[in-house]
Design a protein around this motif. Structure first.
Motif, short mmCIF file in Angstrom:
data_model
loop_
_atom_site.label_atom_id
_atom_site.label_comp_id
_atom_site.label_asym_id
_atom_site.label_seq_id
_atom_site.Cartn_x
_atom_site.Cartn_y
_atom_site.Cartn_z
N LEU A 208 45.89 -40.36 -5.44
CA LEU A 208 44.59 -40.93 -5.93
C LEU A 208 45.18 -42.18 -6.57
O LEU A 208 44.64 -43.15 -6.50
N GLY A 209 46.24 -41.88 -7.46
CA GLY A 209 46.60 -43.14 -8.42
C GLY A 209 47.27 -44.15 -7.37
O GLY A 209 47.12 -45.19 -7.73
N LEU A 210 48.02 -43.59 -6.32
CA LEU A 210 48.76 -44.64 -5.39
C LEU A 210 47.77 -45.23 -4.61
O LEU A 210 47.82 -46.53 -4.49
N ARG A 211 46.71 -44.54 -4.10
CA ARG A 211 45.69 -45.06 -3.31
C ARG A 211 44.95 -46.09 -3.73
O ARG A 211 44.73 -47.50 -3.45
N TRP A 212 44.28 -45.87 -5.09
CA TRP A 212 43.33 -46.84 -5.63
C TRP A 212 43.88 -47.58 -7.03
O TRP A 212 43.30 -48.63 -7.27
N GLY A 213 45.06 -47.09 -7.56
CA GLY A 213 45.69 -47.75 -8.68
C GLY A 213 46.75 -48.84 -8.12
O GLY A 213 46.74 -50.17 -8.52
N TYR A 214 47.30 -48.69 -7.06
CA TYR A 214 48.38 -49.54 -6.52
C TYR A 214 47.87 -49.89 -4.94
O TYR A 214 48.63 -50.47 -4.27
N ASN A 215 46.76 -49.58 -4.65
CA ASN A 215 46.16 -50.08 -3.29
C ASN A 215 47.16 -49.64 -2.18
O ASN A 215 47.41 -50.56 -1.09
N VAL A 216 47.78 -48.32 -2.18
CA VAL A 216 48.47 -48.06 -1.11
C VAL A 216 47.34 -47.46 0.19
O VAL A 216 47.04 -46.30 -0.11
N ASP A 217 47.13 -48.52 0.99
CA ASP A 217 46.08 -48.09 1.83
C ASP A 217 46.46 -46.87 2.85
O ASP A 217 45.42 -46.26 3.45
N ALA A 218 47.55 -46.87 3.25
CA ALA A 218 47.92 -45.72 4.16
C ALA A 218 47.63 -44.21 3.63
O ALA A 218 47.42 -43.54 4.51
#
Length: 345
Positions: free
Chosen positions: A47-57
């Motif tokens: 969740l942190g990577l997806r929404w905090g750093y915009n890792v869309d994959a």
């Protein structure tokens, strides 16, 4: 300044919970709960990577991890009921759920959110059905921790419902505003349920022991056979001080009494109007009171010698049985002794 998304903080807390549970109970006895906490931790990181750093994959990974959570939560808490080997469906539930979600991601993504909501709600109901049996239904939980494990079970069921609600809110947000609030909702809302599930797993895992037979709700009317069973167990508890074993659970007590766990639980429920956990704790409190009458015995020492493993549970049970705190009881006992001495003179 380095930006640290809130889900990463949540993941750190869950990692600490994982380490604490592993050290306190060992990895073998609480393997399912450790896996559940680890999954919550991993999901928080995603969740942190997806929404905090915009890792869309990671948008493809997130639903798969979410699909694993409800079956694993159920299997963890189901392990507190008995030691029967899970059937094929229970073993396949988690990978099957992930495969279904993967199939929907590829073939019908519009149904993905609805499927996850139904999955979470279905397992919430399954957990609630276990919780409905009461603390005595958790036969693999230590008796002094059964009530806490039972509350953790209800909390886990609530959290699954909460996650389903969050998914519905996010789905509604996408319908109304194209997902403009999705990042806040997902990263700040779902972590609440993940953290609570992790804490519930820690509480229940800490209570876990071994082997049991599942009890069932008892009829309300006590029989003469019930009275004989309770009298036999009373004598056994008094003679052998079984309550002093802090890992005592329903199964062990039933084996020592030579009775099926279900029959023992029902007899105590009907005759004493309480569950087995409170029944055993009554003996522990009486033992504590006896020990506290001795000089040089501290409250903490008496607590551990009588079979309690946590101060919070001991204080709560002592207040329930005596109506006083341990210090208040000891002072009252001292006053009674002084009064008796004066009368004897």
């Amino acid at each position: 300044m380095l930006f640290v998304p809130l889900p990463f903080v949540n993941a750190l807390l869950l990692a600490l919970v994982f380490v604490f549970l592993k050290k306190s109970n060992g990895a073998t006895a609480t393997r399912a709960f450790l896996m559940l906490i680890a999954l919550c931790c991993l999901q928080s990181i995603v969740l942190g990577l997806r929404w905090g750093y915009n890792v869309d994959a990671l948008r493809f990974v997130q639903p798969l991890l979410a699909a694993l959570l409800p079956p694993l939560a159920y299997e963890s808490f189901r392990g507190l009921v008995d030691q029967a080997a899970p059937g094929r469906f229970r073993l396949a539930a988690a990978p099957l759920a992930a495969l279904v979600i993967l199939g929907l991601m590829l073939a019908a993504p519009i149904l993905l959110d609805s499927a996850l909501v139904l999955l979470f709600l279905a397992y919430a109901v399954a957990l609630a059905r276990i919780a409905w049996r009461g603390p005595d239904g958790l036969g693999l939980a230590r008796l002094d921790e059964a009530a806490a494990a039972h509350r953790a079970l209800w909390l886990a069921a609530f959290c699954l419902c909460l996650s389903a609600l969050f998914d519905l809110v996010i789905l509604f947000d996408f319908e109304r505003s194209g997902g403009s609030h999705a990042a806040i909702l997902v990263s700040n809302a779902n972590i609440v349920s993940l953290l609570l599930i992790g804490l519930a797993a820690r509480t229940a895992g800490h209570a876990q022991t071994e082997t049991n037979t599942e009890p069932e709700p008892a009829p309300q009317t006590a029989t003469s056979e019930d009275a004989e069973i309770v009298a036999r167990v009373d004598a056994l508890m008094t003679a052998q001080h079984l309550h002093r074993d802090d890992t005592l659970n329903l199964s062990r007590l039933a084996r020592r009494a030579g009775l099926p766990a279900r029959q023992l639980s029902q007899a105590i429920n009907r005759v004493c109007d309480m569950n087995v956990s409170r029944y055993v704790n009554d003996f522990r409190i009486k033992d504590v009171c006896t020990l506290l009458r001795q000089d040089g015995i501290t409250v903490t020492e008496a607590m551990y010698r009588a079979g309690f493993s946590t101060k919070s549970n001991f204080n709560r049970e002592f207040l329930r049985v005596t109506g006083m705190t341990p210090d208040q009881w000891r002072k009252a006992e001292s006053r009674d002794l002084e009064q008796k001495d004066r009368m004897a003179r």
